[in-house]
Design a protein around this motif. Structure first.
Motif, short mmCIF file in Angstrom:
data_model
loop_
_atom_site.label_atom_id
_atom_site.label_comp_id
_atom_site.label_asym_id
_atom_site.label_seq_id
_atom_site.Cartn_x
_atom_site.Cartn_y
_atom_site.Cartn_z
N GLY A 4 0.79 -1.22 0.00
CA GLY A 4 0.00 0.00 0.00
C GLY A 4 0.83 1.27 0.00
N ARG A 5 2.12 1.16 -0.31
CA ARG A 5 3.00 2.33 -0.34
C ARG A 5 3.63 2.47 -1.72
NH1 ARG A 5 6.43 0.83 5.03
NH2 ARG A 5 4.68 0.86 6.46
N THR A 6 3.79 3.69 -2.15
CA THR A 6 4.49 3.96 -3.39
C THR A 6 5.82 4.62 -3.06
OG1 THR A 6 2.42 4.28 -4.57
CG2 THR A 6 4.39 5.20 -5.58
N VAL A 7 6.90 4.06 -3.58
CA VAL A 7 8.23 4.64 -3.35
C VAL A 7 8.44 5.74 -4.39
CG1 VAL A 7 10.71 4.20 -3.31
CG2 VAL A 7 9.11 2.46 -2.44
N LEU A 8 8.66 6.96 -3.91
CA LEU A 8 8.89 8.08 -4.81
C LEU A 8 10.36 8.23 -5.16
CD1 LEU A 8 6.61 10.78 -3.13
CD2 LEU A 8 6.05 9.22 -5.02
N LEU A 31 5.00 19.80 0.50
CA LEU A 31 4.59 21.13 0.05
C LEU A 31 3.73 21.05 -1.21
CD1 LEU A 31 7.86 23.20 0.65
CD2 LEU A 31 5.75 23.21 2.01
N GLU A 32 3.91 19.97 -1.98
CA GLU A 32 3.10 19.74 -3.19
C GLU A 32 1.77 19.06 -2.87
OE1 GLU A 32 5.67 17.43 -5.65
OE2 GLU A 32 6.94 19.14 -6.16
N GLY A 33 1.56 18.71 -1.61
CA GLY A 33 0.29 18.11 -1.22
C GLY A 33 0.32 16.60 -1.02
N LEU A 34 1.48 15.98 -1.19
CA LEU A 34 1.58 14.53 -0.96
C LEU A 34 1.96 14.28 0.49
CD1 LEU A 34 3.61 13.38 -4.09
CD2 LEU A 34 1.19 13.02 -3.65
N ALA A 35 1.43 13.23 1.06
CA ALA A 35 1.76 12.86 2.45
C ALA A 35 3.01 11.98 2.45
CB ALA A 35 0.59 12.15 3.09
N ALA A 36 4.12 12.55 2.03
CA ALA A 36 5.37 11.79 1.91
C ALA A 36 6.03 11.62 3.26
CB ALA A 36 6.31 12.52 0.95
N VAL A 50 8.30 7.54 0.77
CA VAL A 50 7.11 6.80 0.38
C VAL A 50 5.86 7.62 0.65
CG1 VAL A 50 8.21 4.58 0.85
CG2 VAL A 50 6.85 5.66 2.62
N VAL A 51 4.81 7.24 -0.06
CA VAL A 51 3.46 7.77 0.17
C VAL A 51 2.56 6.57 0.35
CG1 VAL A 51 1.61 9.20 -0.75
CG2 VAL A 51 3.99 9.76 -1.28
N ARG A 52 1.76 6.60 1.40
CA ARG A 52 0.86 5.48 1.68
C ARG A 52 -0.50 5.71 1.04
NH1 ARG A 52 2.30 3.05 7.23
NH2 ARG A 52 4.20 4.16 7.72
N GLY A 53 -1.19 4.61 0.78
CA GLY A 53 -2.59 4.67 0.40
C GLY A 53 -2.84 4.69 -1.09
N GLU A 54 -4.14 4.64 -1.41
CA GLU A 54 -4.59 4.58 -2.80
C GLU A 54 -4.57 5.93 -3.50
OE1 GLU A 54 -6.86 1.87 -4.15
OE2 GLU A 54 -6.22 0.44 -2.66
N THR A 56 -2.36 7.89 -3.73
CA THR A 56 -1.04 8.11 -4.30
C THR A 56 -1.02 7.99 -5.80
OG1 THR A 56 -0.40 6.72 -2.45
CG2 THR A 56 1.34 7.57 -3.79
N ALA A 57 -1.70 7.01 -6.33
CA ALA A 57 -1.68 6.77 -7.77
C ALA A 57 -2.19 7.99 -8.52
CB ALA A 57 -2.51 5.54 -8.10
N ASP A 58 -3.23 8.64 -8.00
CA ASP A 58 -3.76 9.83 -8.65
C ASP A 58 -2.77 10.99 -8.55
OD1 ASP A 58 -6.07 8.43 -9.18
OD2 ASP A 58 -7.06 9.10 -7.34
N ALA A 59 -2.16 11.14 -7.40
CA ALA A 59 -1.25 12.26 -7.19
C ALA A 59 0.04 12.11 -7.98
CB ALA A 59 -0.95 12.41 -5.70
N VAL A 60 0.55 10.89 -8.09
CA VAL A 60 1.82 10.65 -8.77
C VAL A 60 1.63 10.64 -10.27
CG1 VAL A 60 3.70 8.99 -9.08
CG2 VAL A 60 2.78 9.42 -6.81
N ALA A 61 0.51 10.15 -10.76
CA ALA A 61 0.28 10.01 -12.20
C ALA A 61 0.09 11.31 -12.92
CB ALA A 61 -0.96 9.16 -12.44
#
Length: 61
Positions: A4-8, A31-36, A50-54, A56-61
């Motif tokens: 459930g985590r995305t590695v940035l 500062l960009e709004g991601l919970a990193a 990392v960013v946890r949760g679902e 993330t896919a919307d924010a990173v894409a």
């Protein structure tokens, strides 16, 4: 995505500044709004941002 985590980004733990580069990168993403957040990957001896949760896919894409 792992557990459930995305590695940035990955930063080597053996660097002279320790976790600071990872912390600075995570702060910029917050500062960009991601919970990193920064976590330590003992298997690879690296700090991961990392960013946890679902959401993330919307924010990173």
């Amino acid at each position: 995505m792992v557990n459930g985590r995305t590695v940035l980004e990955r930063f080597p733990a053996g660097g002279p500044r320790g976790s600071w580069p990872a912390e600075e990168f995570a702060h910029a993403r917050r500062l960009e709004g991601l919970a990193a957040e920064v976590v330590m990957d003992l298997a690879t001896d690296a700090f991961l941002v990392v960013v946890r949760g679902e959401a993330t896919a919307d924010a990173v894409a």
